[in-house]
Design a protein around this motif. Sequence first.
Motif: not given
Lengths: 301, 327
Positions: B122, B108-114, B118, B173, B159
């Motif tokens: 950030e 859950s700690s990584l944005d699945p759409r990025m 990116d 990150r 993913h």
Amino acid sequence: MTPPALLGLAVADPLPDIMQHTPPRRGLMGLARRNVPASIGAVLLIVLTGIALFAPWLGTVDPLAISPTLRARVPSAEHWFGTDMLGRDIYSRVLYGARVSLFVGFAVAVLATAIGAAIGMTAGYVRWADSPIMRLMDAIMSIPSILLAIALVALTRPSVGNVILAIAVAEIPRVARLLRGVVLSLRELAYVEAAVSTGSSSAKVIWRHIVPNTIAPVIVQATYICASAMIVEATLSFIGAGTPASIPSWGNIMADGRALWQVKPHIVLIPAVFLSVTVLAVNMVGDGLRDALDPRMAKTV
Amino acid sequence: MSPLPSQPLLSVKNLKKHYATKFSLFGRATRVVKAVDGISFDILKGETLSLVGESGCGKSTVGKTIIGLLQPTSGEIELGGARIDNLSPDAFRAQRKRIQIVFQDPFSSLDPRMRVRDILAEPIHNFGLARNAADLKSRVDDLLDVVRLPKDAASRFPHEFSGGQRQRIGIARALAAEPDLIVCDEAVSALDVSVKAQVVNLLQDLKDRFGLALLFISHDLAIVDHITDRVAVMYLGKIVEVAPRGPLFENPLHPYTQALLSAVPTPTPGRKTSRTVLRGDLPSPANPPPGCNFHTRCPLAFDRCSRETPVLRSTGPDQMAACHLID
């Protein structure tokens, strides 16, 4: 192919392809193959949109022209869908009526989704605004949407624009509630906290991390709103509180045919079939989008 | 090891985080959960401090309060001698660069759409660390290299990675901001044993290489023994013992620490250990017991424990414990 023997090399024949490797199709065709009902829905919707756009060139006559001598005729070569009580050509009226239904459906979907999404996101992200906004939304939702739309149209002049506004007002709380829930669950996710702790401003967090992850549910909800708006529009027109009688819409056609329902059922049935097929097509597209936009199912995000 | 500077990097003083869970008619809090109830500790530059305790004792709340995801109810947090808990959001954002966090759940700690690129860009972008696009790219490549991920990882989505790889992306990150301190909030708890060891070794290497300080929040004393310089043991929102690793593991003073240590599995099968089994559950932080928080479960409790709250007392070099037994 050159036989290997001619090259003077003892090379084994290539093995025949037992299981032919077909790479998964990408792009539009791949999507269509993976989701047959959605493609059927999309094709139906494209056809119906074409009908609405090109109605004047599809062998129609003036949908408002009355001819008292040709009242309530059954379908014939002259009048494909027959005529109504005033002798108006139902084929022309149904085709022109598609314009109203589709326009109302899309306009309400866009309007209600945009406003509702903005409200829902504010409620979900701004803690102190949550309670007042959502109580107001609950208040609107407590009124049945048809009644609310009737009341709003009754307060104003009946016109397509007012019908759109009235239906949109009734749909906004549903979008807002959905979006608030999505934003509330997203903002607790570790990646949103991570974005905050890596120095992103609130605006950036919303724009880069929250908005993209709400698009899928919003689009799916928009298709359902589109379908429901078409039904509400037809209902309002049927009871005379919607599209003005001078504009042919499926609801108006059915309202006109109501008196002759037992002797000439086709006047009601034909626009009803068009309405049902359109709503079904929109819902099929919506279901397909829901499957396709789910990031866990998407193979090629 | 080089002598550590006397000025602590991070200094937490009497930190409290209370949540009101019930309100009276007039908006006054009538029931307060004391998630963190007055804890103090220092972290020196380049040091690893572990915060251990069972789930629900408030250790993650401490971590989130330090990185500013939660506002403390009271107390002070100083970073390099300057207070950071009372800054305005804009002023605090500049300080954020110095403290980063690695989360527990690598999913859950990584944005699945990025894309990974990116995700890593950030913080670099937010803190203005890259001069141009080429610099940004080389920084992202360096970060992937540092956490031992292949270069082509940059163009892939989260993913496409395993849990351990994702946790490396999370570490990259955190490193991207070039922080002085990384809070590892149960950073390896969700990983398999073998992957866990790799990630712990990676953290250890990075710490030595960049002179990072770590606040290592964990419930797993076996891992803590491997990585830490000092340990702070928390129980029900309070620190009950602070000690350097050696003394704590060899000679724990607080009965709670003793019980925790006795629960660490030993690699020798069949070896008899004196296991102290604590009875009962962690009491509710909304309704803590009077006196010493631990007296309801303490095998050595006596009458004074239920009346008087023990304070943290120095018991040796760098070692402190809060227990009436060590008076």
